[in-house]
Design a protein around this motif. Structure first.
Motif, PDB file in Angstrom:
ATOM      1  N   ALA A 103      -2.087   1.748  13.320  1.00 42.66           N
ATOM      2  CA  ALA A 103      -2.140   0.442  12.659  1.00 42.66           C
ATOM      3  C   ALA A 103      -3.233   0.409  11.599  1.00 42.66           C
ATOM      4  O   ALA A 103      -3.047  -0.140  10.502  1.00 42.66           O
ATOM      5  CB  ALA A 103      -2.367  -0.660  13.694  1.00 42.66           C
ATOM      6  N   GLU A 104      -4.389   1.020  11.903  1.00 42.45           N
ATOM      7  CA  GLU A 104      -5.493   1.061  10.949  1.00 42.45           C
ATOM      8  C   GLU A 104      -5.098   1.843   9.697  1.00 42.45           C
ATOM      9  O   GLU A 104      -5.422   1.447   8.576  1.00 42.45           O
ATOM     10  CB  GLU A 104      -6.728   1.685  11.601  1.00 42.45           C
ATOM     11  N   LEU A 105      -4.392   2.953   9.868  1.00 44.10           N
ATOM     12  CA  LEU A 105      -3.943   3.740   8.711  1.00 44.10           C
ATOM     13  C   LEU A 105      -2.946   2.963   7.862  1.00 44.10           C
ATOM     14  O   LEU A 105      -2.987   3.019   6.628  1.00 44.10           O
ATOM     15  CB  LEU A 105      -3.339   5.065   9.172  1.00 44.10           C
ATOM     16  N   ARG A 106      -2.050   2.228   8.513  1.00 44.60           N
ATOM     17  CA  ARG A 106      -1.088   1.431   7.748  1.00 44.60           C
ATOM     18  C   ARG A 106      -1.800   0.351   6.954  1.00 44.60           C
ATOM     19  O   ARG A 106      -1.465   0.090   5.787  1.00 44.60           O
ATOM     20  CB  ARG A 106      -0.039   0.824   8.684  1.00 44.60           C
ATOM     21  N   ASN A 107      -2.795  -0.294   7.567  1.00 46.84           N
ATOM     22  CA  ASN A 107      -3.578  -1.304   6.849  1.00 46.84           C
ATOM     23  C   ASN A 107      -4.329  -0.679   5.680  1.00 46.84           C
ATOM     24  O   ASN A 107      -4.385  -1.245   4.580  1.00 46.84           O
ATOM     25  CB  ASN A 107      -4.570  -1.979   7.800  1.00 46.84           C
ATOM     26  N   MET A 108      -4.930   0.483   5.927  1.00 45.83           N
ATOM     27  CA  MET A 108      -5.695   1.163   4.894  1.00 45.83           C
ATOM     28  C   MET A 108      -4.789   1.561   3.721  1.00 45.83           C
ATOM     29  O   MET A 108      -5.118   1.350   2.554  1.00 45.83           O
ATOM     30  CB  MET A 108      -6.363   2.407   5.497  1.00 45.83           C
TER      31      MET A 108
END
Length: 245
Positions: A103-108
């Protein structure tokens, strides 16, 4: 007048219907409080029992973390096999589990596409769960270290590793082990020379990256460049090639 006496006085002088209504409200209030406590405890227990199931033990592809499709036309082909690996940190929230890291990578990625119109800048990222996440991948020019992107592999450790701040991320042995594993794979696939050099972002540019405790860790790596190597250099000089016209 003491409160219990006062309360008894009110109850005594109220009608039966009023007393019944108060009793119903009291029962509902107690029930609501009980449900809140029950579901709070249940949610905590479920979180503690959560099993972090990832599609691969350590090597997570773009498809696995559900990256947006993004076409990047610039490659590192002219300089391969590459000599330089640059370690940075993302200065973003840490992610102790696969689902949180994904999820953090998608947000980034969404943030970089929206505000800079390019893909996630690192070739690979190291999660706090100890897994390697494919960013741009091998052979694609990153956007992590100005002037060196064309001829390097950028590894971004997720988190903020500046230990001079009260709240910071600490690099783990597992993260370092997995970072070395993806670099070994780069050598095996022909993207990196066997005697590649690892440097921190701050070795090449004026930056605090990759953060003090991560920087201290990589300086102990076998491939770390222990001299002031390649600062203010160019990709062409590093590889003994003529400069571009």
């Amino acid at each position: 007048m003491a409160f219990p006496v006062y309360l008894w006085h009110i109850i005594k002088n109220s009608s039966r219907a009023e007393r019944l209504s108060c009793l119903i409200v009291l029962v509902l209030l107690i029930t609501c409080v009980g449900l809140i406590v029950y579901f709070t405890i249940k949610a905590k227990n479920n979180a503690d029992d959560f099993v972090d199931v990832a599609p691969h033990e350590w090597n997570i592809s773009r498809q696995m973390w559900l990256a947006q499709h993004f076409i990047t036309n610039f490659t590192t082909e002219r300089f391969e096999p590459l000599k330089l690996v640059i370690i940075q940190h993302t200065v973003s929230p840490a992610c102790p589990r696969f689902v949180i890291c994904a999820a953090e990578l998608r947000n980034m990625q969404s943030w970089f596409i929206r505000y800079y119109e390019y893909d996630i800048p690192y070739n690979f990222l190291i999660g706090n769960d100890g897994r390697v996440y494919e960013g741009r991948g091998w052979g694609i020019e990153g956007a992590h270290t100005f002037s060196y992107n064309r001829c390097s592999v950028g590894i971004g450790f997720i988190g903020d590793y500046r230990e001079e701040f009260n709240v910071h991320t600490r690099v783990t042995e597992l993260q370092q082990q997995r970072a070395k594993m993806i670099l070994d794979e780069g050598v095996r696939l022909g993207h990196l020379v066997p005697d590649y050099i690892v440097l921190g972002g701050k070795d090449l540019r004026d930056t605090a990256s990759p953060g003090s405790n991560l920087y201290n860790a990589i300086r102990k790596w076998e491939h770390y460049g222990h001299v002031n190597l390649w600062r203010n250099s160019t990709c062409e000089k590093m590889h003994g090639l003529p400069p571009l016209n």
